[in-house]
Scaffold this motif. Structure first.
Motif, PDB file in Angstrom:
ATOM      1  N   CYS A   1     -28.603 -20.627 -15.432  1.00 30.05           N
ATOM      2  CA  CYS A   1     -27.815 -20.972 -14.246  1.00 30.05           C
ATOM      3  C   CYS A   1     -28.362 -20.244 -13.027  1.00 30.05           C
ATOM      4  N   ARG A   2     -28.102 -20.818 -11.869  1.00 31.08           N
ATOM      5  CA  ARG A   2     -28.473 -20.211 -10.595  1.00 31.08           C
ATOM      6  C   ARG A   2     -27.235 -19.477 -10.086  1.00 31.08           C
ATOM      7  N   TYR A   3     -27.418 -18.203  -9.766  1.00 31.63           N
ATOM      8  CA  TYR A   3     -26.296 -17.377  -9.324  1.00 31.63           C
ATOM      9  C   TYR A   3     -26.634 -16.784  -7.969  1.00 31.63           C
TER      10      TYR A   3
ATOM     11  N   ALA B   1     -24.048 -21.311 -17.640  1.00 35.79           N
ATOM     12  CA  ALA B   1     -23.166 -21.153 -16.475  1.00 35.79           C
ATOM     13  C   ALA B   1     -21.756 -20.739 -16.889  1.00 35.79           C
TER      14      ALA B   1
ATOM     15  N   THR C   1     -30.273 -14.784  -4.527  1.00 38.82           N
ATOM     16  CA  THR C   1     -30.113 -15.762  -5.599  1.00 38.82           C
ATOM     17  C   THR C   1     -31.072 -15.447  -6.732  1.00 38.82           C
TER      18      THR C   1
ATOM     19  N   THR D   1     -21.532 -17.674  -6.366  1.00 38.54           N
ATOM     20  CA  THR D   1     -21.510 -19.067  -6.797  1.00 38.54           C
ATOM     21  C   THR D   1     -22.448 -19.257  -7.982  1.00 38.54           C
ATOM     22  N   VAL D   2     -22.039 -20.110  -8.901  1.00 37.80           N
ATOM     23  CA  VAL D   2     -22.792 -20.377 -10.118  1.00 37.80           C
ATOM     24  C   VAL D   2     -23.021 -21.877 -10.221  1.00 37.80           C
ATOM     25  N   GLU D   3     -24.269 -22.265 -10.459  1.00 36.68           N
ATOM     26  CA  GLU D   3     -24.547 -23.680 -10.724  1.00 36.68           C
ATOM     27  C   GLU D   3     -25.474 -23.787 -11.927  1.00 36.68           C
ATOM     28  N   GLU D   4     -25.165 -24.752 -12.778  1.00 37.43           N
ATOM     29  CA  GLU D   4     -25.954 -24.942 -13.994  1.00 37.43           C
ATOM     30  C   GLU D   4     -27.334 -25.489 -13.637  1.00 37.43           C
TER      31      GLU D   4
ATOM     32  N   ARG E   1     -19.615 -17.637 -15.065  1.00 37.99           N
ATOM     33  CA  ARG E   1     -18.509 -17.925 -14.142  1.00 37.99           C
ATOM     34  C   ARG E   1     -17.349 -16.928 -14.196  1.00 37.99           C
TER      35      ARG E   1
END
Length: 174
Positions: free
Chosen positions: A126-128, A106, A99, A117-120, A110
């Motif tokens: 963003c966290r990838y 994000a 990660t 997985t991508v989260e803002e 995406r």
């Protein structure tokens, strides 16, 4: 039986269809992956499951004796192919998963996240989380985003970034 027109051997990339050895297999399933069809089959000589590109095989006629179908490992042919393509003989997951926090929105990540997985985290970060078959391959793949990033974990990913950075710096000096 099938006759693949290629053989995996050191130095041999492709062998003409007439020269390829016959492979005695028990076909199990056809699976589509990445825009290609693959035959999942039990290889009688190797006593193991194999995956063949369907466009590279020629069925033998007559087809040979009937057989009792075996169960593909895990019971799901599609998951089996996906796992093998990720370098795993067991589970449909990457052997190396890490990660990072990318300094990108994000929505910009995406479309290129693949099975990651991508989260803002913030409007511009963003966290990838993604996987690969090796830590250096994962670090190199993350470089495609051409953005600043921080490694969240694991330490093996940070080590891979350091090794690649040294290798790239040495290459730039040459």
């Amino acid at each position: 039986m099938i006759r693949p027109p290629y053989r995996r051997a050191p130095g041999a990339f492709r062998v003409a269809a007439g020269a390829a050895p016959l492979r005695r297999v028990e076909p199990h399933h056809l699976v589509a992956s990445g825009g290609r069809w693959y035959l999942v089959a039990w290889d009688l000589e190797r006593d193991d499951w194999r995956i063949f590109r369907a466009d590279r095989i020629t069925p033998r006629t007559p087809t040979g004796p009937r057989f009792t179908p075996r169960e593909v490992p895990g019971g799901d042919a599609r998951a089996f192919v996906s796992a093998r393509f990720k370098g795993s003989a067991q589970a449909d997951r990457w052997p190396c998963t890490g990660t990072v926090v990318l300094h990108l929105p994000a929505d910009a990540v995406r479309p290129f996240a693949g099975d990651g997985t991508v989260e803002e985290v913030a409007p511009d970060r963003c966290r990838y989380t993604a996987g690969s078959w090796s830590w250096p391959a994962l670090a190199a793949a993350l470089g495609r985003f051409d953005a600043d990033m921080e490694v969240v974990g694991p330490p093996e990913l940070a080590d891979a970034f350091a090794r690649l950075a040294a290798r790239y710096a040495a290459g730039a000096r040459r």
